[in-house]
Design an enzyme around this catalytic site. Structure first.
Site, PDB file in Angstrom:
ATOM      1  N   ARG A   1       0.969  -0.917   0.029  1.00  0.00           N
ATOM      2  CA  ARG A   1      -0.174  -0.056  -0.189  1.00  0.00           C
ATOM      3  C   ARG A   1       0.118   1.140   0.205  1.00  0.00           C
ATOM      4  O   ARG A   1       2.553   0.964   0.414  1.00  0.00           O
ATOM      5  CB  ARG A   1      -1.066   0.319   0.809  1.00  0.00           C
ATOM      6  CG  ARG A   1      -0.236  -0.284   2.732  1.00  0.00           C
ATOM      7  CD  ARG A   1      -1.191   0.046   3.889  1.00  0.00           C
ATOM      8  NE  ARG A   1      -1.207  -1.229   4.607  1.00  0.00           N
ATOM      9  CZ  ARG A   1      -1.888  -1.191   5.699  1.00  0.00           C
ATOM     10  NH1 ARG A   1      -3.236  -1.234   5.225  1.00  0.00           N
ATOM     11  NH2 ARG A   1      -1.158  -1.658   6.807  1.00  0.00           N
TER      12      ARG A   1
ATOM     13  N   GLU B   1      -3.392   5.814   4.114  1.00  0.00           N
ATOM     14  CA  GLU B   1      -2.895   4.356   3.014  1.00  0.00           C
ATOM     15  C   GLU B   1      -3.522   4.814   2.097  1.00  0.00           C
ATOM     16  O   GLU B   1      -5.289   4.918   2.325  1.00  0.00           O
ATOM     17  CB  GLU B   1      -2.404   3.321   4.109  1.00  0.00           C
ATOM     18  CG  GLU B   1      -1.404   3.156   5.060  1.00  0.00           C
ATOM     19  CD  GLU B   1      -1.572   2.065   6.270  1.00  0.00           C
ATOM     20  OE1 GLU B   1      -0.447   1.510   6.393  1.00  0.00           O
ATOM     21  OE2 GLU B   1      -2.083   1.763   6.008  1.00  0.00           O
TER      22      GLU B   1
ATOM     23  N   THR C   1      -8.968   5.622  15.701  1.00  0.00           N
ATOM     24  CA  THR C   1      -7.706   5.264  15.618  1.00  0.00           C
ATOM     25  C   THR C   1      -6.903   5.023  13.813  1.00  0.00           C
ATOM     26  O   THR C   1      -6.336   5.397  13.739  1.00  0.00           O
ATOM     27  CB  THR C   1      -7.214   3.874  16.438  1.00  0.00           C
ATOM     28  OG1 THR C   1      -7.255   3.866  17.633  1.00  0.00           O
ATOM     29  CG2 THR C   1      -5.683   3.736  15.890  1.00  0.00           C
TER      30      THR C   1
ATOM     31  N   ARG D   1     -13.847  -6.659   7.929  1.00  0.00           N
ATOM     32  CA  ARG D   1     -12.802  -7.815   7.416  1.00  0.00           C
ATOM     33  C   ARG D   1     -11.284  -8.216   8.229  1.00  0.00           C
ATOM     34  O   ARG D   1     -10.762  -9.057   8.530  1.00  0.00           O
ATOM     35  CB  ARG D   1     -12.376  -6.943   5.996  1.00  0.00           C
ATOM     36  CG  ARG D   1     -10.804  -5.872   6.438  1.00  0.00           C
ATOM     37  CD  ARG D   1     -10.464  -6.012   5.885  1.00  0.00           C
ATOM     38  NE  ARG D   1      -8.657  -5.137   5.530  1.00  0.00           N
ATOM     39  CZ  ARG D   1      -7.854  -4.418   6.004  1.00  0.00           C
ATOM     40  NH1 ARG D   1      -7.757  -5.332   7.092  1.00  0.00           N
ATOM     41  NH2 ARG D   1      -7.359  -4.197   5.627  1.00  0.00           N
TER      42      ARG D   1
ATOM     43  N   ASP E   1       1.850  -2.896  12.218  1.00  0.00           N
ATOM     44  CA  ASP E   1       1.252  -2.629  11.023  1.00  0.00           C
ATOM     45  C   ASP E   1       1.801  -1.537  10.278  1.00  0.00           C
ATOM     46  O   ASP E   1       1.571  -0.849   9.420  1.00  0.00           O
ATOM     47  CB  ASP E   1      -0.320  -2.176  11.045  1.00  0.00           C
ATOM     48  CG  ASP E   1      -0.966  -1.969  11.726  1.00  0.00           C
ATOM     49  OD1 ASP E   1      -0.110  -0.645  12.246  1.00  0.00           O
ATOM     50  OD2 ASP E   1      -1.932  -1.887  11.954  1.00  0.00           O
TER      51      ASP E   1
ATOM     52  N   LYS F   1       6.313   0.075  14.181  1.00  0.00           N
ATOM     53  CA  LYS F   1       5.126  -0.497  15.132  1.00  0.00           C
ATOM     54  C   LYS F   1       5.077  -1.722  15.086  1.00  0.00           C
ATOM     55  O   LYS F   1       4.310  -1.943  13.863  1.00  0.00           O
ATOM     56  CB  LYS F   1       3.493   0.168  14.179  1.00  0.00           C
ATOM     57  CG  LYS F   1       2.529  -0.001  15.382  1.00  0.00           C
ATOM     58  CD  LYS F   1       1.767   1.316  15.026  1.00  0.00           C
ATOM     59  CE  LYS F   1      -0.126   0.734  15.177  1.00  0.00           C
ATOM     60  NZ  LYS F   1      -0.755   0.619  13.792  1.00  0.00           N
TER      61      LYS F   1
HETATM   62  N1  LIG Z   1      -4.135  -5.630  10.668  1.00  0.00           N
HETATM   63  C1  LIG Z   1      -4.940  -5.002   9.838  1.00  0.00           C
HETATM   64  O1  LIG Z   1      -5.281  -5.455   9.016  1.00  0.00           O
HETATM   65  C2  LIG Z   1      -5.865  -4.247  10.988  1.00  0.00           C
HETATM   66  C3  LIG Z   1      -6.500  -3.545  10.995  1.00  0.00           C
HETATM   67  C4  LIG Z   1      -7.043  -2.702  11.597  1.00  0.00           C
HETATM   68  C5  LIG Z   1      -6.347  -2.098  12.634  1.00  0.00           C
HETATM   69  N2  LIG Z   1      -5.319  -2.725  12.862  1.00  0.00           N
HETATM   70  C6  LIG Z   1      -4.676  -2.164  14.199  1.00  0.00           C
HETATM   71  O2  LIG Z   1      -5.035  -3.041  14.958  1.00  0.00           O
HETATM   72  C7  LIG Z   1      -4.772  -1.956  16.395  1.00  0.00           C
HETATM   73  C8  LIG Z   1      -5.950  -1.340  17.293  1.00  0.00           C
HETATM   74  O3  LIG Z   1      -7.115  -1.485  16.651  1.00  0.00           O
HETATM   75  P1  LIG Z   1      -8.255  -0.132  16.797  1.00  0.00           P
HETATM   76  O4  LIG Z   1      -9.175  -0.164  15.897  1.00  0.00           O
HETATM   77  O5  LIG Z   1      -8.969  -1.792  17.921  1.00  0.00           O
HETATM   78  O6  LIG Z   1      -7.104   0.564  17.331  1.00  0.00           O
HETATM   79  P2  LIG Z   1      -7.759   0.865  19.844  1.00  0.00           P
HETATM   80  O7  LIG Z   1      -6.831   2.764  19.496  1.00  0.00           O
HETATM   81  O8  LIG Z   1      -9.166   1.604  19.274  1.00  0.00           O
HETATM   82  O9  LIG Z   1      -6.891   0.455  20.037  1.00  0.00           O
HETATM   83  C9  LIG Z   1      -6.404  -0.631  20.688  1.00  0.00           C
HETATM   84  C10 LIG Z   1      -5.814  -0.538  22.071  1.00  0.00           C
HETATM   85  O10 LIG Z   1      -4.812  -0.851  22.297  1.00  0.00           O
HETATM   86  C11 LIG Z   1      -4.561  -0.678  23.622  1.00  0.00           C
HETATM   87  N3  LIG Z   1      -2.651  -0.920  24.408  1.00  0.00           N
HETATM   88  C12 LIG Z   1      -2.489   0.287  23.804  1.00  0.00           C
HETATM   89  N4  LIG Z   1      -0.861  -0.740  24.237  1.00  0.00           N
HETATM   90  C13 LIG Z   1      -0.629  -1.510  24.740  1.00  0.00           C
HETATM   91  C14 LIG Z   1      -0.469  -2.455  25.623  1.00  0.00           C
HETATM   92  N5  LIG Z   1       1.240  -1.847  25.320  1.00  0.00           N
HETATM   93  N6  LIG Z   1      -0.507  -3.790  26.351  1.00  0.00           N
HETATM   94  C15 LIG Z   1      -2.279  -4.229  26.033  1.00  0.00           C
HETATM   95  N7  LIG Z   1      -3.252  -2.801  25.346  1.00  0.00           N
HETATM   96  C16 LIG Z   1      -2.689  -1.829  24.972  1.00  0.00           C
HETATM   97  C17 LIG Z   1      -5.144   0.748  24.136  1.00  0.00           C
HETATM   98  O11 LIG Z   1      -5.231   1.322  25.559  1.00  0.00           O
HETATM   99  C18 LIG Z   1      -6.080   0.957  23.509  1.00  0.00           C
HETATM  100  O12 LIG Z   1      -7.105   0.323  24.390  1.00  0.00           O
HETATM  101  C19 LIG Z   1      -4.039  -0.720  15.464  1.00  0.00           C
HETATM  102  O13 LIG Z   1      -2.567  -0.661  15.574  1.00  0.00           O
HETATM  103  C20 LIG Z   1      -4.482  -0.643  14.610  1.00  0.00           C
HETATM  104  O14 LIG Z   1      -3.519   0.021  13.598  1.00  0.00           O
HETATM  105  C21 LIG Z   1      -4.471  -3.432  11.685  1.00  0.00           C
END
Ligand SMILES: NC(=O)c1ccc[n+]([C@@H]2O[C@H](COP(=O)([O-])OP(=O)(O)OC[C@H]3O[C@@H](n4cnc5c(N)ncnc54)[C@H](O)[C@@H]3O)[C@@H](O)[C@H]2O)c1
Length: 349
Positions: free
Chosen positions: A51, A62, A90, A118, A233, A237
Site C-alpha cells: 500500500r 494509506e 485510531t 474484514r 502494521d 510499530k
Molecule cells: N492488521 C490489520 O489489518 C489491522 C486492521 C485494523 C487495525 N489494525 C491495527 O490494530 C490495532 C488496534 O486497532 P483499534 O482500532 O482497535 O485501536 P484502538 O486505539 O481502538 O485500541 C487499541 C487498544 O490498545 C491498547 N493498548 C495500547 N498499548 C497497549 C499495551 N502495551 N498493552 C495492552 N493494550 C495496549 C489501548 O489502550 C487501546 O485500548 C491498531 O494498531 C491498528 O493500526 C490492524
C-alpha cells in the site's frame, strides 16, 4: 442496485450499521471470510502492490488499491494511535469499487466498520487454517475498536468459546466485557498480559502504539500456540518480541508489504515466511504439528478490502441500506462538459 451509471450507490455509516444489524455481525464476518477465502484462492489474478503510505510523526494515511481485471477497488485508511486520547478513532476508512470496463465507480462506502469486520474475518481465516483444531480459548490483548469483532469472528468461524481480555487501560477491557455479554462467549478480564495468555490456544494482539512495543515476550509463548499479530502494521510499530518470531512458523498476506510493515520488519529481508493464500490453496503446509508455534503477521492487504466491498455489493441486493450519489458528470454529448456547466448557469438564473 445501481440504477444508472452516473449515480453511485453510497453506504453511509448509518446505513452500514443498519445493514450489519439486519444480517447479524457474526454472519457478516462469516460471509466476508468466505469472500476473502475465495479471493485468496485466485490470488494470482489480482494486481498487487504494497500500500501507498504517507507517514507523519503522529500516524499514517494509506491507499490500498487492487483489481481482479473485472472490478477495481481501493481503500483510504489512516492509523493514528494518539487519536483515541482526543476522542477520535485510531483507524477510519472509506473505499470504492469501480468497473474496469468503463472506469466508472459502482460502489462507494464507509469502511471504518467494514475494516473491523474484514480484519476479524481475515484473522478468523488465518486461525482456521493455522491454529490447532482443538483451540477453544483466545487471549485478546488490546481491547479497543477492533477487539469485539475479533472475538466474534473467532467464535463463529473457529469455535472459540472463551476470551481472556487484557488492555493497559482497564476502561477498554470493561467496555469489551460489556459488549461481549450475551455473545455466548465466556469472558474473563485479566490484569496482565501474562494472566491473559494463561491456558490460551490462540492469542490476538490488537494494540495501538506508534513505537516498537513488546506485547508478547518470549517466556509467555508456549508450544502449540497460534498468534494473530494485527497491531504491528507500520514501520516502527511492532508488538511481538523478535525471539518469538524466531521460534515461530510465520505466515503473511503479501510479503513485499509485510516486510515493510509487519512484525517481521525486525528480521532480515530474506527471512523465510509463508503466504496465507498458498496455505488456503494447499500449495504450502500450514501447521506442522500440535507443538508448532504459528504466527499470522497480519497487516491488512488490499485484496481483503476488495473482498469486503464485493461482499457489500452483494449484501445490498434487495436492501434499502444505501443512497444514490450524483457523482459522475453526464453531459448529453460526452465531449461537451463545458456546455453542460454553462447550461446549469441558465438553470440557476
Ligand atoms: N492488521 C490489520 O489489518 C489491522 C486492521 C485494523 C487495525 N489494525 C491495527 O490494530 C490495532 C488496534 O486497532 P483499534 O482500532 O482497535 O485501536 P484502538 O486505539 O481502538 O485500541 C487499541 C487498544 O490498545 C491498547 N493498548 C495500547 N498499548 C497497549 C499495551 N502495551 N498493552 C495492552 N493494550 C495496549 C489501548 O489502550 C487501546 O485500548 C491498531 O494498531 C491498528 O493500526 C490492524
Amino acid at each position: 442496485m445501481q440504477k444508472d451509471l452516473n449515480t453511485v450507490p453510497f453506504v453511509s455509516v448509518e446505513n452500514m450499521m443498519r445493514l450489519v444489524l439486519d444480517i447479524g455481525i457474526e454472519t457478516c464476518i462469516a460471509q466476508i471470510a468466505e469472500c476473502i477465502e475465495d479471493d485468496f484462492r485466485r490470488w494470482p489474478q489480482f494486481d498487487k502492490t504494497p500500500r501507498v503510505a504517507s507517514h507523519s510523526r503522529e500516524g499514517v494515511i494509506e491507499l490500498m488499491p487492487t483489481s481482479d481485471g473485472i472490478d477495481y477497488g481501493f481503500k483510504y485508511v489512516n492509523g493514528h494511535p494518539k487519536n483515541m486520547k482526543e476522542g477520535l478513532q485510531t483507524v477510519t476508512a472509506f473505499g470504492l469499487l469501480a468497473s474496469v470496463d468503463t472506469g466508472y465507480p459502482v460502489l462507494l462506502s464507509e469502511m471504518t466498520i467494514l475494516t473491523a469486520l474484514r480484519t476479524a474475518a481475515t484473522s478468523a481465516v488465518a486461525t482456521k487454517y493455522l491454529a490447532r483444531k482443538d483451540a477453544r480459548t483466545l487471549a485478546l490483548i488490546g481491547n479497543g475498536a477492533q477487539s469485539e469483532f475479533q472475538a466474534l469472528g473467532l467464535k463463529r468461524i473457529c469455535g472459540i468459546d472463551t476470551v481472556r481480555l487484557y488492555d493497559i487501560d482497564p476502561a477498554a477491557t470493561r467496555k469489551c466485557v460489556e459488549n461481549l455479554a450475551g455473545s455466548g462467549l465466556t469472558v474473563v478480564s485479566c490484569r496482565s498480559p501474562e494472566e491473559a495468555i494463561q491456558g490460551a490456544d490462540v492469542v490476538t494482539t490488537c494494540t495501538a502504539d506508534k513505537q516498537y512495543a513488546t506485547i508478547l515476550t518470549d517466556n509467555m509463548v508456549g508450544a502449540g500456540l497460534h498468534i494473530n499479530g494485527i497491531g504491528g502494521d507500520c514501520p516502527g510499530k511492532t508488538e511481538i518480541h523478535r525471539d518469538i518470531l524466531l521460534r515461530s512458523d510465520i505466515f503473511v498476506e503479501y510479503p513485499e508489504q509485510t516486510r515493510i510493515e509487519g512484525d517481521i520488519q525486525q528480521l532480515d529481508d530474506d527471512y523465510p515466511v509463508k503466504e496465507l493464500w498458498q496455505v488456503i490453496t494447499g500449495a504450502v503446509e500450514g501447521r506442522k504439528d500440535d507443538r508448532a508455534i504459528t504466527l499470522f503477521d497480519g497487516v491488512g492487504f488490499a485484496i481483503e478490502d476488495f473482498s469486503a466491498l464485493r461482499w457489500l455489493r452483494s449484501a445490498l441486493i434487495g436492501s434499502t441500506r444505501f443512497t444514490q450519489l450524483d457523482m459522475i458528470a453526464d453531459p448529453d454529448d460526452p465531449r461537451d462538459l463545458f456546455g453542460m456547466v454553462q447550461r446549469e448557469k441558465e438553470r440557476m438564473a
